[in-house]
Design an enzyme around this catalytic site. Structure first.
Site, PDB file in Angstrom:
ATOM      1  N   GLY A 110     140.209  17.524  -0.989  1.00  0.00           N
ATOM      2  CA  GLY A 110     139.676  17.487  -2.336  1.00  0.00           C
ATOM      3  C   GLY A 110     140.701  17.896  -3.377  1.00  0.00           C
ATOM      4  O   GLY A 110     141.815  18.330  -3.055  1.00  0.00           O
ATOM      5  N   ASN A 111     140.319  17.767  -4.639  1.00  0.00           N
ATOM      6  CA  ASN A 111     141.193  18.137  -5.747  1.00  0.00           C
ATOM      7  C   ASN A 111     141.256  19.664  -5.860  1.00  0.00           C
ATOM      8  O   ASN A 111     140.226  20.315  -6.052  1.00  0.00           O
ATOM      9  CB  ASN A 111     140.660  17.527  -7.038  1.00  0.00           C
ATOM     10  CG  ASN A 111     141.497  17.879  -8.236  1.00  0.00           C
ATOM     11  OD1 ASN A 111     141.276  18.911  -8.851  1.00  0.00           O
ATOM     12  ND2 ASN A 111     142.454  17.032  -8.569  1.00  0.00           N
TER      13      ASN A 111
ATOM     14  N   ASN B  16     124.975  24.376  -6.903  1.00  0.00           N
ATOM     15  CA  ASN B  16     125.566  23.269  -6.170  1.00  0.00           C
ATOM     16  C   ASN B  16     124.466  22.546  -5.416  1.00  0.00           C
ATOM     17  O   ASN B  16     123.618  23.184  -4.787  1.00  0.00           O
ATOM     18  CB  ASN B  16     126.629  23.779  -5.189  1.00  0.00           C
ATOM     19  CG  ASN B  16     127.003  22.734  -4.137  1.00  0.00           C
ATOM     20  OD1 ASN B  16     126.445  22.713  -3.046  1.00  0.00           O
ATOM     21  ND2 ASN B  16     127.948  21.883  -4.480  1.00  0.00           N
TER      22      ASN B  16
ATOM     23  N   HIS C  95     114.468  33.780 -10.617  1.00  0.00           N
ATOM     24  CA  HIS C  95     113.822  33.555  -9.327  1.00  0.00           C
ATOM     25  C   HIS C  95     112.476  32.855  -9.493  1.00  0.00           C
ATOM     26  O   HIS C  95     112.098  32.027  -8.652  1.00  0.00           O
ATOM     27  CB  HIS C  95     113.653  34.883  -8.586  1.00  0.00           C
ATOM     28  CG  HIS C  95     114.878  35.305  -7.845  1.00  0.00           C
ATOM     29  ND1 HIS C  95     115.105  34.990  -6.530  1.00  0.00           N
ATOM     30  CD2 HIS C  95     115.972  36.019  -8.258  1.00  0.00           C
ATOM     31  CE1 HIS C  95     116.276  35.485  -6.150  1.00  0.00           C
ATOM     32  NE2 HIS C  95     116.813  36.119  -7.176  1.00  0.00           N
TER      33      HIS C  95
ATOM     34  N   HIS D 292     131.562  31.302 -16.005  1.00  0.00           N
ATOM     35  CA  HIS D 292     131.958  32.679 -16.278  1.00  0.00           C
ATOM     36  C   HIS D 292     131.866  32.894 -17.796  1.00  0.00           C
ATOM     37  O   HIS D 292     132.411  32.104 -18.569  1.00  0.00           O
ATOM     38  CB  HIS D 292     133.379  32.943 -15.789  1.00  0.00           C
ATOM     39  CG  HIS D 292     133.521  32.866 -14.298  1.00  0.00           C
ATOM     40  ND1 HIS D 292     132.993  33.805 -13.463  1.00  0.00           N
ATOM     41  CD2 HIS D 292     134.132  31.942 -13.508  1.00  0.00           C
ATOM     42  CE1 HIS D 292     133.264  33.492 -12.214  1.00  0.00           C
ATOM     43  NE2 HIS D 292     133.954  32.358 -12.203  1.00  0.00           N
TER      44      HIS D 292
ATOM     45  N   HIS E  64     126.163  30.175 -10.468  1.00  0.00           N
ATOM     46  CA  HIS E  64     126.675  29.131  -9.587  1.00  0.00           C
ATOM     47  C   HIS E  64     125.519  28.217  -9.209  1.00  0.00           C
ATOM     48  O   HIS E  64     124.402  28.683  -8.974  1.00  0.00           O
ATOM     49  CB  HIS E  64     127.283  29.751  -8.328  1.00  0.00           C
ATOM     50  CG  HIS E  64     127.380  28.807  -7.162  1.00  0.00           C
ATOM     51  ND1 HIS E  64     126.509  28.844  -6.098  1.00  0.00           N
ATOM     52  CD2 HIS E  64     128.234  27.780  -6.914  1.00  0.00           C
ATOM     53  CE1 HIS E  64     126.823  27.899  -5.233  1.00  0.00           C
ATOM     54  NE2 HIS E  64     127.855  27.237  -5.692  1.00  0.00           N
TER      55      HIS E  64
ATOM     56  N   SER F 279     128.819  20.490  -8.417  1.00  0.00           N
ATOM     57  CA  SER F 279     129.136  21.902  -8.247  1.00  0.00           C
ATOM     58  C   SER F 279     129.429  22.509  -9.609  1.00  0.00           C
ATOM     59  O   SER F 279     130.194  21.938 -10.393  1.00  0.00           O
ATOM     60  CB  SER F 279     130.343  22.070  -7.322  1.00  0.00           C
ATOM     61  OG  SER F 279     130.654  23.438  -7.137  1.00  0.00           O
TER      62      SER F 279
ATOM     63  N   HIS G 125     132.919  42.848   3.980  1.00  0.00           N
ATOM     64  CA  HIS G 125     134.006  43.827   3.965  1.00  0.00           C
ATOM     65  C   HIS G 125     133.791  44.898   2.894  1.00  0.00           C
ATOM     66  O   HIS G 125     134.397  45.963   2.964  1.00  0.00           O
ATOM     67  CB  HIS G 125     135.353  43.123   3.766  1.00  0.00           C
ATOM     68  CG  HIS G 125     135.517  42.415   2.458  1.00  0.00           C
ATOM     69  ND1 HIS G 125     134.995  41.172   2.226  1.00  0.00           N
ATOM     70  CD2 HIS G 125     136.148  42.777   1.310  1.00  0.00           C
ATOM     71  CE1 HIS G 125     135.307  40.782   0.997  1.00  0.00           C
ATOM     72  NE2 HIS G 125     136.001  41.738   0.416  1.00  0.00           N
TER      73      HIS G 125
END
Length: 284
Positions: A268-269, A120, A151, A108, A118, A104, A181
């Site tokens: 997990g951590n 993963n 892309h 930034h 990102h 993962s 939202h």
């Protein structure tokens, strides 16, 4: 099938990909005149009654180009909490056992013109075995040409395996990386896939090869985009836009992200799970 040897093969790839990505990112820091490098912190998972729950390694770098980048690899095994097991492919409260291995990554960037990113990919076993993952670009200041290049690389990786993959997984990413939202997307998309199931050796080999190519595609394109933009001048207004965008990113990862929920639900951590959060953000 005994999936443990397959889990270890996948783990070996994820660790190799981690090493390649971290080396590429450190090379960018050197080009910018920085001596920043990754620090690696191992962690062990704990689960009552489990003698071998696994763990992982958190890789973290803070530099001149990468304000904060985390690259984590973990391999864990055990049992889901019964109330959570029903939400997982191939698991249920009566059969909550699982293994999971994956990589993962979240980056930034200091310069608002350089896109955050990102990536993963993972392999899980329950009553079923499957691959999942993807990559998506998250620019505070979007550039259409960067979006198209990103892309195009993922499209090529998909087309090498199945002509339907790109359109399907792009649509899935567009639907998944969305903040209902606020009625906005988190970024400019990419691909997202899950439950790419393995029933035998040939299907595992096919799905593993595809997952490897997704990682290779990311490694090929993202450093190029960073190098293209990392020397760009930016204004206080640009930085304000960066911080506002990061607030949206944080909202998604804390409210909707499946990986965050999975990691917290399976012991997990916490530092590794929440490494996806930006070091600075604003809400206005």
């Amino acid at each position: 099938m005994d999936w443990e040897p397959y889990t270890q093969r996948a783990r070996g790839w994820f660790e190799s990909l981690r090493d390649q990505i971290c080396a590429a990112f450190e090379a960018i820091e050197r080009e910018a005149g920085s001596d920043a490098e990754f620090t690696y912190t191992p962690w062990s998972r704990e689960e009552e009654g489990n003698d071998d729950p696994g763990g992982g390694t958190q890789g973290l770098m803070k530099g001149k180009v990468f304000e904060k980048v985390g690259v984590n690899v973990s391999t864990v095994r055990g049992n889901f909490p019964k109330e959570f097991a029903a939400n997982i492919n191939g698991a249920d409260p009566d059969n909550p056992g699982f293994t999971a291995t994956g990589i993962s990554l979240v980056a930034h960037m200091n310069n608002p013109h350089v896109p955050a990113v990102h990536m993963n990919t993972r392999f899980l076993t329950t009553g079923k075995a499957w691959f999942g993952g993807g990559a998506d670009l998250n620019p505070p200041i979007p550039y259409e040409e960067d979006t198209e290049e990103f892309h195009a690389q993922l499209r090529a990786a998909c087309m090498a395996h199945n002509p339907t993959y790109y359109d399907r997984y792009k649509k899935w990413a567009d639907e998944y990386f969305y903040l209902p939202h606020r009625e906005v997307h988190r970024g400019v998309g990419g691909i997202f896939y899950d439950h790419l199931e393995c029933d035998d050796d040939p299907s595992w080999d096919r799905n593993f090869a595809f997952t490897q190519d997704v990682g290779k595609a990311f490694l090929e394109i993202y450093p190029k985009l960073v190098r293209k933009r990392m020397g760009s001048d930016f204004t206080p207004e640009d930085e304000a836009q960066l911080l506002e965008y990061r607030g949206r990113y944080a909202e998604f990862n804390l409210v909707y992200d499946r990986g965050t929920i999975f990691g917290l639900k399976t012991g997990g951590n916490i530092d590794a799970i929440l490494m996806s959060l930006p070091p600075r953000a604003t809400w206005s």
